[in-house]
Scaffold this active site. Sequence first.
Site, PDB file in Angstrom:
ATOM      1  N   TYR A   1       0.836  -1.205   0.000  1.00 46.11           N
ATOM      2  CA  TYR A   1       0.000   0.000   0.000  1.00 46.11           C
ATOM      3  C   TYR A   1       0.865   1.245   0.000  1.00 46.11           C
ATOM      4  O   TYR A   1       1.749   1.399   0.837  1.00 46.11           O
ATOM      5  CB  TYR A   1      -0.879  -0.030   1.242  1.00 46.11           C
ATOM      6  CG  TYR A   1      -2.022   0.947   1.254  1.00 46.11           C
ATOM      7  CD1 TYR A   1      -3.197   0.676   0.568  1.00 46.11           C
ATOM      8  CD2 TYR A   1      -1.949   2.125   1.984  1.00 46.11           C
ATOM      9  CE1 TYR A   1      -4.271   1.548   0.605  1.00 46.11           C
ATOM     10  CE2 TYR A   1      -3.010   3.008   2.031  1.00 46.11           C
ATOM     11  CZ  TYR A   1      -4.171   2.720   1.338  1.00 46.11           C
ATOM     12  OH  TYR A   1      -5.234   3.598   1.386  1.00 46.11           O
TER      13      TYR A   1
ATOM     14  N   SER B   1       2.062  -7.679   1.540  1.00 47.30           N
ATOM     15  CA  SER B   1       1.007  -6.827   2.097  1.00 47.30           C
ATOM     16  C   SER B   1      -0.062  -6.579   1.034  1.00 47.30           C
ATOM     17  O   SER B   1      -0.698  -7.519   0.568  1.00 47.30           O
ATOM     18  CB  SER B   1       1.599  -5.531   2.641  1.00 47.30           C
ATOM     19  OG  SER B   1       0.648  -4.819   3.395  1.00 47.30           O
ATOM     20  N   GLN B   2      -0.262  -5.328   0.583  1.00 49.76           N
ATOM     21  CA  GLN B   2      -1.196  -5.111  -0.522  1.00 49.76           C
ATOM     22  C   GLN B   2      -0.748  -5.898  -1.751  1.00 49.76           C
ATOM     23  O   GLN B   2      -1.580  -6.461  -2.482  1.00 49.76           O
ATOM     24  CB  GLN B   2      -1.282  -3.631  -0.873  1.00 49.76           C
ATOM     25  CG  GLN B   2      -2.193  -3.353  -2.072  1.00 49.76           C
ATOM     26  CD  GLN B   2      -2.170  -1.904  -2.507  1.00 49.76           C
ATOM     27  OE1 GLN B   2      -3.108  -1.159  -2.255  1.00 49.76           O
ATOM     28  NE2 GLN B   2      -1.096  -1.490  -3.159  1.00 49.76           N
TER      29      GLN B   2
ATOM     30  N   ASP C   1       1.511  -9.373  13.724  1.00 50.14           N
ATOM     31  CA  ASP C   1       1.121  -8.399  12.698  1.00 50.14           C
ATOM     32  C   ASP C   1      -0.169  -7.690  13.103  1.00 50.14           C
ATOM     33  O   ASP C   1      -1.225  -8.319  13.229  1.00 50.14           O
ATOM     34  CB  ASP C   1       0.919  -9.130  11.369  1.00 50.14           C
ATOM     35  CG  ASP C   1       0.862  -8.210  10.167  1.00 50.14           C
ATOM     36  OD1 ASP C   1       0.580  -7.018  10.350  1.00 50.14           O
ATOM     37  OD2 ASP C   1       1.080  -8.699   9.047  1.00 50.14           O
TER      38      ASP C   1
ATOM     39  N   HIS D   1       4.383  -6.722  10.979  1.00 51.24           N
ATOM     40  CA  HIS D   1       4.037  -6.686   9.558  1.00 51.24           C
ATOM     41  C   HIS D   1       5.257  -6.764   8.644  1.00 51.24           C
ATOM     42  O   HIS D   1       5.117  -7.041   7.452  1.00 51.24           O
ATOM     43  CB  HIS D   1       3.224  -5.427   9.268  1.00 51.24           C
ATOM     44  CG  HIS D   1       2.580  -5.444   7.909  1.00 51.24           C
ATOM     45  ND1 HIS D   1       1.791  -6.487   7.473  1.00 51.24           N
ATOM     46  CD2 HIS D   1       2.627  -4.558   6.869  1.00 51.24           C
ATOM     47  CE1 HIS D   1       1.369  -6.244   6.243  1.00 51.24           C
ATOM     48  NE2 HIS D   1       1.867  -5.084   5.847  1.00 51.24           N
TER      49      HIS D   1
END
Length: 327
Positions: A91, A188-189, A278, A307
């Site tokens: 992101y 992640s994203q 996370d 994360h």
Amino acid sequence: MPRVDLPLDQLLEYRCTTPEPDDLDEFWTTTLAENDHPLDVVLSRVDTGLTLVETYDVTFAGYGGAPIKAWLHLPAGHQGRLPVVVQFHGYSGGRGLPQQMAPWPLAGWAHLTVDTRGQGWSQGGVDPTPDPDAAAASSHYPGSMTSGVESPQTYFYRRVYTDAVRALQVAASLEQVDPDRVLVTGGSQGGAITIAAAGLAPKAGVRLAGAMPDVPFLCDFRRSLEIASAGPYPEIEAYLKGWRGRGEQVLNTLNYFDNVHLARRAECPTLFSVALLDTVCPPSTVYAAYAEWRAEKEIAVYEYNGHEGGQAYQQARQLGWARARLG
């Protein structure tokens, strides 16, 4: 540090309880069919000052024909058609500068690193990919999570997931690439987009050699909104704080983009990773998507990490896993 989610033995048994939309397949089949226009791939050689890697600036037609930017990195002096790793970003990230790259071309493979439309602000670089459809979205909280969230037809990630499928088609179409050895990855994203791309690839006629989602985002939205205390999920809460009464409408939209559902449709092997501390992508939501993956699968668990996940440790594991599948 206090645990943010379930104990590991319960994570292994956790399942998402949100039913998928009855018309989920119809929605995505129609979306991809509406965007089955020419890829219009343009490659331009870039001088990065690096002698071991050749780099090309890539543009292709994504959702609605909008131009999407990417870098194609190739090992210098390569011969024949190469395996390719297609990478998506976290992101706010993007493809960055052309000399910034993961180790894939140094391993002897092609590497297509793809922008996320409307993002890239934390990465910088050149020629960012805009999102021309964002201007038509109604009022939303700053960021991407609530852009167009009133409807699945207008939601931001409808465009992003379609761009991702188109990127796989681009990779498979390149003369430097072996179309039978396409692998997709991201964190992640980027991990979320990886799952979505793998789940939707069969609808687009793309056969993947594997998928490597790293601490993936956008899984089990309802639980994520309940327990994620950092990262982009709170954007949705902030939006609903102002737009009172839209909760179920928003959750209905998000359900079309939940990677728990799209993971069920993936047909390739996968290597997941999860971090048990996370607070951005809660581990139970990662396990929810992992549980639905029907093909060969394994998951790397980082018990004491947030994360950031495994970082270089996970990269080393991915290199070995990819080598076993790409040669």
